[in-house]
Design an enzyme around this catalytic site. Structure first.
Site, PDB file in Angstrom:
ATOM      1  N   GLU A 224      -8.024  14.566  -5.406  1.00  0.00           N
ATOM      2  CA  GLU A 224      -7.118  14.758  -6.547  1.00  0.00           C
ATOM      3  C   GLU A 224      -7.749  15.674  -7.576  1.00  0.00           C
ATOM      4  O   GLU A 224      -8.975  15.651  -7.769  1.00  0.00           O
ATOM      5  CB  GLU A 224      -6.844  13.418  -7.229  1.00  0.00           C
ATOM      6  CG  GLU A 224      -6.139  12.429  -6.333  1.00  0.00           C
ATOM      7  CD  GLU A 224      -5.807  11.151  -7.085  1.00  0.00           C
ATOM      8  OE1 GLU A 224      -4.715  11.098  -7.658  1.00  0.00           O
ATOM      9  OE2 GLU A 224      -6.641  10.236  -7.113  1.00  0.00           O
TER      10      GLU A 224
ATOM     11  N   HIS B  69      -5.683   2.963   1.181  1.00  0.00           N
ATOM     12  CA  HIS B  69      -4.905   4.100   1.669  1.00  0.00           C
ATOM     13  C   HIS B  69      -5.583   4.834   2.833  1.00  0.00           C
ATOM     14  O   HIS B  69      -4.962   5.121   3.846  1.00  0.00           O
ATOM     15  CB  HIS B  69      -4.650   5.112   0.547  1.00  0.00           C
ATOM     16  CG  HIS B  69      -4.121   4.492  -0.717  1.00  0.00           C
ATOM     17  ND1 HIS B  69      -3.179   3.496  -0.728  1.00  0.00           N
ATOM     18  CD2 HIS B  69      -4.410   4.743  -2.028  1.00  0.00           C
ATOM     19  CE1 HIS B  69      -2.890   3.165  -1.991  1.00  0.00           C
ATOM     20  NE2 HIS B  69      -3.638   3.900  -2.793  1.00  0.00           N
TER      21      HIS B  69
ATOM     22  N   LYS C 167       4.876   6.654   2.410  1.00  0.00           N
ATOM     23  CA  LYS C 167       5.044   8.118   2.369  1.00  0.00           C
ATOM     24  C   LYS C 167       5.637   8.583   3.699  1.00  0.00           C
ATOM     25  O   LYS C 167       5.154   8.191   4.771  1.00  0.00           O
ATOM     26  CB  LYS C 167       3.700   8.814   2.119  1.00  0.00           C
ATOM     27  CG  LYS C 167       3.180   8.632   0.685  1.00  0.00           C
ATOM     28  CD  LYS C 167       1.886   9.389   0.479  1.00  0.00           C
ATOM     29  CE  LYS C 167       1.215   9.015  -0.835  1.00  0.00           C
ATOM     30  NZ  LYS C 167       1.772   9.651  -2.027  1.00  0.00           N
TER      31      LYS C 167
ATOM     32  N   ASP D 105       0.900  -1.156   0.000  1.00  0.00           N
ATOM     33  CA  ASP D 105       0.000   0.000   0.000  1.00  0.00           C
ATOM     34  C   ASP D 105       0.934   1.200   0.000  1.00  0.00           C
ATOM     35  O   ASP D 105       1.554   1.504   1.026  1.00  0.00           O
ATOM     36  CB  ASP D 105      -0.886   0.001   1.252  1.00  0.00           C
ATOM     37  CG  ASP D 105      -1.831   1.190   1.272  1.00  0.00           C
ATOM     38  OD1 ASP D 105      -1.432   2.274   0.803  1.00  0.00           O
ATOM     39  OD2 ASP D 105      -2.960   1.042   1.750  1.00  0.00           O
ATOM     40  N   HIS D 106       1.078   1.868  -1.157  1.00  0.00           N
ATOM     41  CA  HIS D 106       2.183   2.821  -1.253  1.00  0.00           C
ATOM     42  C   HIS D 106       2.026   4.007  -0.297  1.00  0.00           C
ATOM     43  O   HIS D 106       3.006   4.671   0.026  1.00  0.00           O
ATOM     44  CB  HIS D 106       2.413   3.272  -2.709  1.00  0.00           C
ATOM     45  CG  HIS D 106       1.463   4.302  -3.220  1.00  0.00           C
ATOM     46  ND1 HIS D 106       0.243   4.010  -3.760  1.00  0.00           N
ATOM     47  CD2 HIS D 106       1.565   5.654  -3.288  1.00  0.00           C
ATOM     48  CE1 HIS D 106      -0.361   5.120  -4.138  1.00  0.00           C
ATOM     49  NE2 HIS D 106       0.419   6.130  -3.862  1.00  0.00           N
TER      50      HIS D 106
HETATM   51  O1  LIG Z   1      -3.440   3.981  -5.547  1.00  0.00           O
HETATM   52  C1  LIG Z   1      -3.792   4.990  -6.113  1.00  0.00           C
HETATM   53  O2  LIG Z   1      -3.253   6.162  -5.735  1.00  0.00           O
HETATM   54  C2  LIG Z   1      -3.239   7.270  -6.615  1.00  0.00           C
HETATM   55  C3  LIG Z   1      -2.893   8.488  -5.763  1.00  0.00           C
HETATM   56  O3  LIG Z   1      -1.624   8.283  -5.230  1.00  0.00           O
HETATM   57  P1  LIG Z   1      -0.747   9.515  -4.780  1.00  0.00           P
HETATM   58  O4  LIG Z   1       0.471   8.918  -4.192  1.00  0.00           O
HETATM   59  O5  LIG Z   1      -0.481  10.321  -6.023  1.00  0.00           O
HETATM   60  O6  LIG Z   1      -1.574  10.298  -3.820  1.00  0.00           O
HETATM   61  C4  LIG Z   1      -4.563   7.440  -7.311  1.00  0.00           C
HETATM   62  O7  LIG Z   1      -4.451   8.450  -8.293  1.00  0.00           O
HETATM   63  C5  LIG Z   1      -4.915   6.152  -7.990  1.00  0.00           C
HETATM   64  O8  LIG Z   1      -6.209   6.275  -8.588  1.00  0.00           O
HETATM   65  C6  LIG Z   1      -4.946   5.013  -7.012  1.00  0.00           C
HETATM   66  O9  LIG Z   1      -5.072   3.785  -7.718  1.00  0.00           O
END
Ligand SMILES: O=C1O[C@H](COP(=O)(O)O)[C@@H](O)[C@H](O)[C@H]1O
Ligand SMILES: NC(=O)C1=CN([C@@H]2O[C@H](COP(=O)(O)OP(=O)(O)OC[C@H]3O[C@@H](n4cnc5c(N)ncnc54)[C@H](OP(=O)(O)O)[C@@H]3O)[C@@H](O)[C@H]2O)C=CC1
Length: 502
Positions: free
Chosen positions: A224, A248, A190, A185-186
């Site tokens: 976003e 997230h 962060k 989960d990236h």
């Molecule tokens: O996992 C995802 O995350 C991105 C947003 O990631 P970020 O690190 O730029 O905040 C999201 O745009 C995407 O739809 C989603 O699959």
């Protein structure tokens, strides 16, 4: 999250080596790790795909990604050449069992060349439909039998719903030990998300007030400005709730809400995180209607650029019921958080990109000063900005200078950007952790399933009941009116940190 270890001799196999994620995120992150001297001398990145590349053309393709997407584009001269010697391309079909001998051969050859048996990490940067076949073929390789020297990293989405996530967990656990499975989960990579734990548990200041006695409510915003932009096919299967909330946002919520861990040991952190997920209220169908709202953007413009309606995107049904915006009120049914609402929201094509957490404290128990002295007695607020701003701000009231009895809100701020200049990106941290075998920032199978349990009632309510008002928000706006009503019902309002001083 490891303090100082360096990975041992390793081979990183990237299924999806020819794909977008590797091009935009993984290789730029690996290059930064190389520049910072985190990678071992004996290290190979083997990118896998069916596309036609040789090592040289593959390296050229990845260099193009670094030039476009790395935070350190200017550091290519001289260093890229040395880094690229660690990269090779392996053309193979992940669906074909016989092709997996090519992997065994590479590991064998490198063991001979290096004089040491390398650790192997398999990163599955492929569409979810391919994961079962690849995992099953990898599970048959001898190299995967060793629990300490081999592991598999699985990208999101992890399942499409609770049932498919359980099935995937069952399959993976039949092939690998849980400690070999790294579900990514990236957001957990962060810097500012990790810092939530440091801020909470390395200070004595916050803990006494971090509960229902002092906190009025909590907001988590991850919005976003970009729309779906070409990813319509993916988004039709996903929607905002699956795409951002199940993973997230619930992970951020866990970090805000968890009890103090006894140590920084991976399973201790994950157990505390799981306690929160288990305590999150599972809504009945009727409760969903009161606690969750959805939206979908129509045609318009954002930041001066025309925006197609979601329903006009390629791969999207003309009458799509898929939400591009989701907001919800969650409750955590435990001692600490009883009665404290956690409001979350996420969406595409909104006014700006902004991720933050707001801890709104209650009003003072007694107003010593005349009522008209303060515009808002609920002025104590802690804001944790995750991106693009990276800061922590505490808001409180002071006397306005002069001969009047007036109070003004002011802020004390810590700017994380200044402190952590050139901070690593999420994928740098997570790739290093995967190479070192540190699972702290990765999801355990039970966490993923618990997170699905929380959102399943909302998903099924929305699937059963078509949204009559879609599209219901304009590109460039803050989302549908219903999301404001959700929070305003209780005399609260969304805080848009970057926009105003509200
Ligand atoms: O996992 C995802 O995350 C991105 C947003 O990631 P970020 O690190 O730029 O905040 C999201 O745009 C995407 O739809 C989603 O699959
Ligand atoms: N792109 C991003 O920013 C993000 C992506 N993700 C996730 O990462 C995963 C990959 O996404 P993304 O890189 O965008 O997808 P792409 O469509 O760009 O890449 C898919 C990759 O899979 C490979 N592939 C497909 N079929 C096979 C096969 N039979 N054997 C071997 N390789 C195969 C393709 O290689 P080839 O065609 O050469 O065979 C290609 O390298 C998805 O799960 C996505 O949800 C998660 C977060 C962000």
């Amino acid at each position: 999250m490891n303090a100082s270890n360096h990975p041992p001799a390793s081979i990183l196999f990237i299924f999806g080596g020819s794909g977008d994620l590797n091009h935009r995120k993984l290789t730029p992150a690996l290059y930064n790790l190389f520049l910072d001297d985190w990678l071992p001398e004996q290290f190979l990145i083997s990118g896998i795909g069916r596309s036609q590349y040789d090592d040289e053309s593959f390296r050229g393709h990845l260099l193009d990604g670094v030039k476009q997407f790395s935070r350190r584009k200017e550091e290519i001269n001289g260093k890229w050449e040395a880094f690229s010697r660690h990269i090779a391309y392996l053309q193979m079909d992940g669906d074909k069992a016989e092709d997996y001998q090519k992997i065994a051969r590479i590991v064998h050859d490198k063991t001979e060349e290096w004089g040491v048996r390398p650790h192997v990490v398999f990163y599955l940067a492929v569409a979810p439909q391919l994961v079962p076949a690849i995992a099953s073929n990898l599970g048959k390789l001898d190299i995967c039998a060793d629990k300490t020297t081999s592991r598999i990293v699985v990208e999101k989405p992890f399942g499409h719903d609770l049932k498919s996530a359980r099935e995937l967990n069952t399959q993976l656990r039949s092939l690998f030990a849980e400690e070999q499975i790294f579900r990514i989960d990236h957001y957990l990579g962060k810097e500012t998300v990790q810092n939530i734990l440091m801020m909470r548990f390395a200070n004595a200041l916050f803990e006494p007030i971090w509960n229902r006695n002092y906190i009025d409510h909590i907001q988590i915003t991850a919005i976003e400005s970009v729309g779906v932009e070409g990813r319509g096919g993916y988004f039709e299967q996903s929607g905002a709730l699956r795409d951002m909330v199940q993973n997230h946002i619930l992970q951020i919520l866990c970090m805000i809400a968890m009890e103090a861990p006894v140590s920084f040991e991976a399973n201790e952190i994950r157990n505390k995180n799981l306690d929160v997920l288990n305590a999150l209220r599972r809504y009945t169908d009727a409760e969903v209607a009161e606690n969750a709202v959805r939206g979908q953007y129509g045609a318009g413009s954002n930041n001066g650029k025309p925006v197609l309606a979601y329903r006009d995107e390629k791969g999207v049904a003309a009458d799509s019921n898929v939400e591009t915006y989701a907001a919800a009120r969650f409750f955590i049914d435990n001692w600490r958080w009883q009665g404290v609402p956690f409001f979350v929201r996420t969406g595409k094509s909104l006014h700006m990109k902004e991720t933050h957490v707001v801890i709104q404290f209650k009003s003072p128990p007694h107003n010593t000063f005349p009522h008209e002295a303060a515009e808002n007695w609920k002025s104590n607020r802690l804001t944790i900005s995750i991106q693009p701003n990276m800061d922590i701000r505490i808001r409180f009231q002071v006397k306005r200078p002069g001969q009047t009895m007036k109070l003004d809100p002011v802020e004390m701020a810590f700017d994380y950007t200044a402190a952590g200049e050139n901070a690593p990106e999420a994928y740098e941290t997570l790739l290093l952790d995967a190479l070192e075998g540190d699972p702290t920032l990765f999801m355990r199978g039970d966490q993923v399933e618990a997170a699905w349990e929380v959102i399943m009632p909302i998903l099924s309510h929305w699937e059963k009941n078509k949204a009559a008002d879609f599209p219901n928000y304009q590109p460039g706006s803050w989302g549908p009116l219903a999301a404001d009503q959700l929070i305003e019902e209780e005399d609260r309002h969304w805080v848009n940190v970057l926009q105003s001083e509200n």
